[in-house]
Design an enzyme around this catalytic site. Structure first.
Site, short mmCIF file in Angstrom:
data_model
loop_
_atom_site.label_atom_id
_atom_site.label_comp_id
_atom_site.label_asym_id
_atom_site.label_seq_id
_atom_site.Cartn_x
_atom_site.Cartn_y
_atom_site.Cartn_z
N GLY A 155 0.82 -1.20 0.00
CA GLY A 155 0.00 0.00 0.00
C GLY A 155 0.85 1.26 0.00
O GLY A 155 2.08 1.20 0.10
N LEU A 156 0.17 2.36 -0.09
CA LEU A 156 0.82 3.67 -0.11
C LEU A 156 1.36 4.06 1.27
O LEU A 156 0.98 3.48 2.29
CB LEU A 156 -0.18 4.74 -0.55
CG LEU A 156 -0.69 4.65 -1.98
CD1 LEU A 156 -1.89 5.56 -2.18
CD2 LEU A 156 0.42 4.98 -2.96
N SER A 157 2.19 5.07 1.29
CA SER A 157 2.65 5.63 2.55
C SER A 157 1.44 6.13 3.32
O SER A 157 0.59 6.83 2.77
CB SER A 157 3.61 6.80 2.28
OG SER A 157 4.05 7.37 3.49
N GLY A 158 1.32 5.75 4.57
CA GLY A 158 0.19 6.17 5.39
C GLY A 158 -1.00 5.22 5.35
O GLY A 158 -1.99 5.45 6.03
N GLY B 244 -1.11 2.24 6.55
CA GLY B 244 -1.17 1.49 7.80
C GLY B 244 -0.32 0.23 7.80
O GLY B 244 -0.45 -0.61 8.70
N LYS B 245 0.58 0.11 6.85
CA LYS B 245 1.39 -1.10 6.72
C LYS B 245 2.20 -1.42 7.98
O LYS B 245 2.11 -2.53 8.51
CB LYS B 245 2.33 -1.00 5.51
CG LYS B 245 1.63 -0.91 4.18
CD LYS B 245 2.59 -0.70 3.03
CE LYS B 245 3.47 0.52 3.17
NZ LYS B 245 2.76 1.81 3.25
N SER C 102 5.89 -1.04 -2.18
CA SER C 102 6.48 -1.73 -3.32
C SER C 102 5.62 -1.34 -4.52
O SER C 102 4.65 -2.03 -4.85
CB SER C 102 6.46 -3.23 -3.07
OG SER C 102 7.05 -3.90 -4.15
#
Length: 182
Positions: A1-4, A6-7, A75
């Site tokens: 997922g994108l930055s932010g 929640g990864k 990624s």
């Protein structure tokens, strides 16, 4: 997922939950990899590909040692994720931590989107660099308007439903038995 999306938050909580259940788990994320193993890499497409390759190889080593390895990375390219899967296809499970760009910008925990919008961060995923969402992840975890606990329930349910945790229990018993026989 994108930055932010929640990864890392979810990865660390999943690691904690697995540990409490007796599993050996370890989180690899941008912070612990980029400050050491990949400190020599930039965020160019080639360096991003190399970073994901390195992470994949390290994750495979940890998995070979009996750990459940949780990787939390932006990624952005499908090809890089496909290469990661090819390293240990039977051990690779793609979980898409999904939040749209608007939600991620609202969260912006590190202030990176503001800097990217101001042109201070070149090649920022989702702003000035592409993000190719997974086409067939094993699990999609939407994080907008959901609690961490709800998201972790999704992931734990998926792991249990597909027998991944039983497989690690069996491997753990085998490793203990081998160590005892020595």
């Amino acid at each position: 997922g994108l930055s932010g999306a929640g990864k890392t938050t979810l990865a660390l909580e999943l690691e904690r939950q697995l540990f409490l259940k007796g599993y050996q788990a370890y989180v690899l994320d941008g912070d612990n990899i980029r400050h050491g193993l990949s400190a020599d890499l930039s965020f160019s497409p080639d360096d991003r590909a190399e970073n994901i390759r390195r992470v994949s190889e390290v994750a495979a080593l940890f998995a070979d040692a009996g750990f459940i390895v949780i990787t939390a990375f932006i990624s952005p390219y499908r090809a890089d994720r496909d290469r990661a899967r090819a390293i240990r296809p039977q051990m690779f499970h793609e979980v898409y931590i999904k939040a749209d760009l608007e939600e991620c910008e609202k969260r912006d925990p590190k202030g990176l989107y503001k800097l990217a919008r101001a042109g201070q961060i070149p090649e920022f995923t989702g702003i000035s660099a592409p993000y190719e969402a997974p086409e067939r992840p094993e699990l999609v975890v939407p994080t907008a308007d959901r609690t961490v606990a709800e998201c972790i329930d999704d992931i734990m349910g998926h792991l249990q439903e597909h027998g991944y945790l039983r497989a690690f229990r069996a491997a753990d018993r085998l490793l203990r038995d081998q160590a005892h026989d020595r």
